[in-house]
Design a protein around this motif. Structure first.
Motif, PDB file in Angstrom:
ATOM      1  N   GLU A  25       0.820  74.685  47.347  1.00  0.00           N
ATOM      2  CA  GLU A  25       0.640  75.602  46.227  1.00  0.00           C
ATOM      3  C   GLU A  25      -0.293  76.209  47.296  1.00  0.00           C
ATOM      4  O   GLU A  25      -0.799  77.019  47.386  1.00  0.00           O
ATOM      5  N   THR A  26      -0.497  75.002  48.290  1.00  0.00           N
ATOM      6  CA  THR A  26      -1.949  74.947  48.829  1.00  0.00           C
ATOM      7  C   THR A  26      -2.764  76.441  49.162  1.00  0.00           C
ATOM      8  O   THR A  26      -2.590  77.262  50.093  1.00  0.00           O
ATOM      9  N   VAL A  27      -0.850  76.440  51.010  1.00  0.00           N
ATOM     10  CA  VAL A  27      -1.070  76.918  51.557  1.00  0.00           C
ATOM     11  C   VAL A  27      -0.810  77.939  51.469  1.00  0.00           C
ATOM     12  O   VAL A  27      -1.055  78.649  52.144  1.00  0.00           O
ATOM     13  N   GLU A  28       0.241  78.415  50.382  1.00  0.00           N
ATOM     14  CA  GLU A  28       1.021  80.062  49.557  1.00  0.00           C
ATOM     15  C   GLU A  28      -0.903  80.703  49.549  1.00  0.00           C
ATOM     16  O   GLU A  28      -0.539  82.408  49.635  1.00  0.00           O
TER      17      GLU A  28
ATOM     18  N   PRO B 205     -18.227  79.544  47.238  1.00  0.00           N
ATOM     19  CA  PRO B 205     -17.384  78.720  46.666  1.00  0.00           C
ATOM     20  C   PRO B 205     -17.494  79.692  44.986  1.00  0.00           C
ATOM     21  O   PRO B 205     -17.947  81.229  44.500  1.00  0.00           O
ATOM     22  N   ILE B 206     -16.447  79.808  44.318  1.00  0.00           N
ATOM     23  CA  ILE B 206     -15.918  80.618  42.900  1.00  0.00           C
ATOM     24  C   ILE B 206     -15.241  80.036  42.345  1.00  0.00           C
ATOM     25  O   ILE B 206     -14.816  78.664  42.256  1.00  0.00           O
ATOM     26  N   GLY B 207     -14.681  80.570  41.248  1.00  0.00           N
ATOM     27  CA  GLY B 207     -14.088  80.371  40.104  1.00  0.00           C
ATOM     28  C   GLY B 207     -15.719  79.386  39.450  1.00  0.00           C
ATOM     29  O   GLY B 207     -16.034  78.701  39.745  1.00  0.00           O
ATOM     30  N   LEU B 208     -14.788  78.855  38.271  1.00  0.00           N
ATOM     31  CA  LEU B 208     -15.612  77.348  37.578  1.00  0.00           C
ATOM     32  C   LEU B 208     -16.291  76.902  37.733  1.00  0.00           C
ATOM     33  O   LEU B 208     -17.097  76.192  38.573  1.00  0.00           O
ATOM     34  N   THR B 209     -15.013  76.416  38.236  1.00  0.00           N
ATOM     35  CA  THR B 209     -15.036  74.827  38.908  1.00  0.00           C
ATOM     36  C   THR B 209     -15.796  74.802  40.598  1.00  0.00           C
ATOM     37  O   THR B 209     -15.552  73.856  40.739  1.00  0.00           O
ATOM     38  N   LYS B 210     -15.782  75.984  41.186  1.00  0.00           N
ATOM     39  CA  LYS B 210     -15.836  75.867  42.349  1.00  0.00           C
ATOM     40  C   LYS B 210     -15.462  75.372  43.010  1.00  0.00           C
ATOM     41  O   LYS B 210     -15.234  75.093  44.453  1.00  0.00           O
ATOM     42  N   LEU B 211     -13.732  75.097  42.863  1.00  0.00           N
ATOM     43  CA  LEU B 211     -12.924  73.796  43.896  1.00  0.00           C
ATOM     44  C   LEU B 211     -12.433  75.230  45.418  1.00  0.00           C
ATOM     45  O   LEU B 211     -12.178  74.557  45.928  1.00  0.00           O
ATOM     46  N   THR B 212     -12.855  76.343  44.737  1.00  0.00           N
ATOM     47  CA  THR B 212     -12.176  77.512  46.348  1.00  0.00           C
ATOM     48  C   THR B 212     -13.567  77.720  46.496  1.00  0.00           C
ATOM     49  O   THR B 212     -14.447  77.765  45.826  1.00  0.00           O
ATOM     50  N   THR B 213     -13.440  77.818  48.230  1.00  0.00           N
ATOM     51  CA  THR B 213     -14.507  78.729  48.904  1.00  0.00           C
ATOM     52  C   THR B 213     -13.609  80.394  49.530  1.00  0.00           C
ATOM     53  O   THR B 213     -12.831  80.229  50.163  1.00  0.00           O
ATOM     54  N   ARG B 214     -14.420  81.020  49.422  1.00  0.00           N
ATOM     55  CA  ARG B 214     -14.469  82.135  49.849  1.00  0.00           C
ATOM     56  C   ARG B 214     -14.500  82.468  51.281  1.00  0.00           C
ATOM     57  O   ARG B 214     -16.600  82.481  50.970  1.00  0.00           O
ATOM     58  N   TYR B 215     -14.127  82.690  52.185  1.00  0.00           N
ATOM     59  CA  TYR B 215     -14.785  83.108  53.596  1.00  0.00           C
ATOM     60  C   TYR B 215     -14.756  84.500  53.627  1.00  0.00           C
ATOM     61  O   TYR B 215     -13.712  85.485  53.849  1.00  0.00           O
TER      62      TYR B 215
ATOM     63  N   CYS C  83      -2.803  81.307  52.767  1.00  0.00           N
ATOM     64  CA  CYS C  83      -2.211  82.797  53.812  1.00  0.00           C
ATOM     65  C   CYS C  83      -2.183  83.830  52.549  1.00  0.00           C
ATOM     66  O   CYS C  83      -2.475  85.231  52.687  1.00  0.00           O
ATOM     67  N   GLN C  84      -1.841  84.211  51.071  1.00  0.00           N
ATOM     68  CA  GLN C  84      -2.175  85.125  50.618  1.00  0.00           C
ATOM     69  C   GLN C  84      -3.333  85.502  50.487  1.00  0.00           C
ATOM     70  O   GLN C  84      -3.418  86.484  49.857  1.00  0.00           O
ATOM     71  N   SER C  85      -4.134  85.437  50.610  1.00  0.00           N
ATOM     72  CA  SER C  85      -5.352  85.752  49.783  1.00  0.00           C
ATOM     73  C   SER C  85      -6.291  85.676  51.273  1.00  0.00           C
ATOM     74  O   SER C  85      -7.318  86.366  51.648  1.00  0.00           O
ATOM     75  N   PHE C  86      -5.245  85.820  52.277  1.00  0.00           N
ATOM     76  CA  PHE C  86      -5.950  85.979  53.772  1.00  0.00           C
ATOM     77  C   PHE C  86      -6.167  88.018  53.974  1.00  0.00           C
ATOM     78  O   PHE C  86      -4.815  88.900  54.047  1.00  0.00           O
TER      79      PHE C  86
ATOM     80  N   ILE D 146     -12.513  89.700  58.545  1.00  0.00           N
ATOM     81  CA  ILE D 146     -11.555  89.059  57.452  1.00  0.00           C
ATOM     82  C   ILE D 146     -12.497  88.400  56.225  1.00  0.00           C
ATOM     83  O   ILE D 146     -13.378  88.169  55.965  1.00  0.00           O
ATOM     84  N   SER D 147     -11.451  87.840  55.504  1.00  0.00           N
ATOM     85  CA  SER D 147     -11.131  87.331  54.178  1.00  0.00           C
ATOM     86  C   SER D 147     -10.243  86.030  54.271  1.00  0.00           C
ATOM     87  O   SER D 147      -8.965  86.338  54.207  1.00  0.00           O
ATOM     88  N   PHE D 148     -10.778  85.341  53.864  1.00  0.00           N
ATOM     89  CA  PHE D 148      -9.363  83.938  52.523  1.00  0.00           C
ATOM     90  C   PHE D 148      -9.698  83.026  51.783  1.00  0.00           C
ATOM     91  O   PHE D 148     -11.277  83.271  52.233  1.00  0.00           O
ATOM     92  N   GLU D 149      -9.590  82.541  51.319  1.00  0.00           N
ATOM     93  CA  GLU D 149      -9.733  81.420  50.483  1.00  0.00           C
ATOM     94  C   GLU D 149      -9.111  79.865  50.695  1.00  0.00           C
ATOM     95  O   GLU D 149      -8.017  79.900  50.691  1.00  0.00           O
ATOM     96  N   PHE D 150     -10.084  79.072  50.805  1.00  0.00           N
ATOM     97  CA  PHE D 150      -9.562  78.019  50.575  1.00  0.00           C
ATOM     98  C   PHE D 150     -10.366  76.702  49.907  1.00  0.00           C
ATOM     99  O   PHE D 150     -11.415  77.079  49.500  1.00  0.00           O
TER     100      PHE D 150
END
Length: 285
Positions: free
Chosen positions: A273-276, A98-108, A279-282, A125-129
């Motif tokens: 915004e979520t799917v963009e 989990p990343i960020g202050l809110t932990k709402l996003t996870t980095r794979y 893909c941008q983080s991929f 590979i890496s991405f965020e979701f």
């Protein structure tokens, strides 16, 4: 004479099942010849009876049918090679942080299987979701997540490019064909799709450009339009896929997201915004 006639009829029937491949033809002929030699020896010795004759004839027929390969199987193999399948995990379990202050996003962060003949066994590979998306197919080794509230999904897929093409020159229709192929893993996951086409395609990293970074990995972004068939099989729902693709050797590694078309097309929508962001983080390689 009746015996010779029956043997010739059995041989004629067996040839209808011959494979078109030279090595199999040779093997079939050799097997039939050996059986015929045994029959000739029995005929010459005068020892053949009805049971022996029928048994030897059955051997000839069985040898032909068992050695025959259905031509449709080769066609199926070609179709499978042209379909997008999961980029299967490699080198152990990935890191999910989990990343960020809110932990709402996870980095794979992890590895997937490399192309055949590649110098290494795994490709990083890496991405965020979104952290609340549910992972599917954990045991199968594929990478797939779903938003349980609206059915939005992400897949990490790979496919082999056609001969004499690269990420830039391959037709955009090829991406729709391989991603939505009945032999691919999107279809195998339960998606029944119709009318796939790429509406927009752009090279975000063109390795043929003079100012391209070195080393360079080509990257291409596309929008996929398609319909999914509902459970009743009568109605369809418009979907939009966002594709971010990299080329490694002769394989293409893709992040593919799937969203409701109405939500995706709404300017400033959370779904778009979520799917963009995914893909941008991929990243591959």
């Amino acid at each position: 004479m009746k015996t010779i006639y029956l043997i010739s009829m059995l041989l004629h029937a067996s040839t209808a099942f011959q494979s078109t491949r030279p090595q199999q033809v040779v093997a079939q002929k050799s097997t039939r010849c050996n059986a015929l030699k045994s029959q000739d020896m029995m005929l010459d010795d005068g020892n053949i009876d009805r049971r022996s004759f029928l048994s030897s004839g059955a051997i000839i027929f069985a040898s032909s049918t068992l050695l025959t390969v259905d031509p449709s199987s080769a066609f199926a193999e070609d179709n499978a090679a042209a379909a997008a399948i999961y980029a299967y995990r490699s080198g152990g379990l990935p890191s999910l942080r989990p990343i960020g202050l809110t932990k709402l996003t996870t980095r794979y962060e992890g590895y997937v299987e490399a192309p055949k003949g590649y110098a290494k066994s795994g490709i990083p590979i890496s991405f965020e979701f979104p952290s609340d998306w549910l992972q599917l197919d954990k045991l199968g080794g594929g990478i797939q997540y779903v938003d349980q509230r609206n059915g939005d999904k992400l897949y990490v897929l790979k496919a082999t490019l056609p001969a004499d093409t690269d990420l830039k020159t391959v037709s955009k229709s090829w991406f729709a064909d391989v991603i939505l192929s009945p032999e691919g893993d999107v279809a195998r996951s339960g998606v029944v799709a119709e009318g796939g086409r790429i509406s927009r395609s752009q090279m975000s990293t063109d390795c043929t450009a003079e100012d391209a970074p070195r080393p360079c990995i080509g990257r291409r972004r596309m929008i996929l339009k398609y319909d999914t068939v509902t459970g009743s099989g009568v109605q369809t729902v418009e979907r939009r896929g966002l594709i971010d693709a990299y080329q490694i050797e002769n394989d293409v590694y893709m992040m593919v997201t799937s969203s409701n078309a109405v939500k995706f097309e709404q300017k400033g929508s959370r779904e778009r915004e979520t799917v963009e962001n995914i893909c941008q983080s991929f990243r591959v390689g």
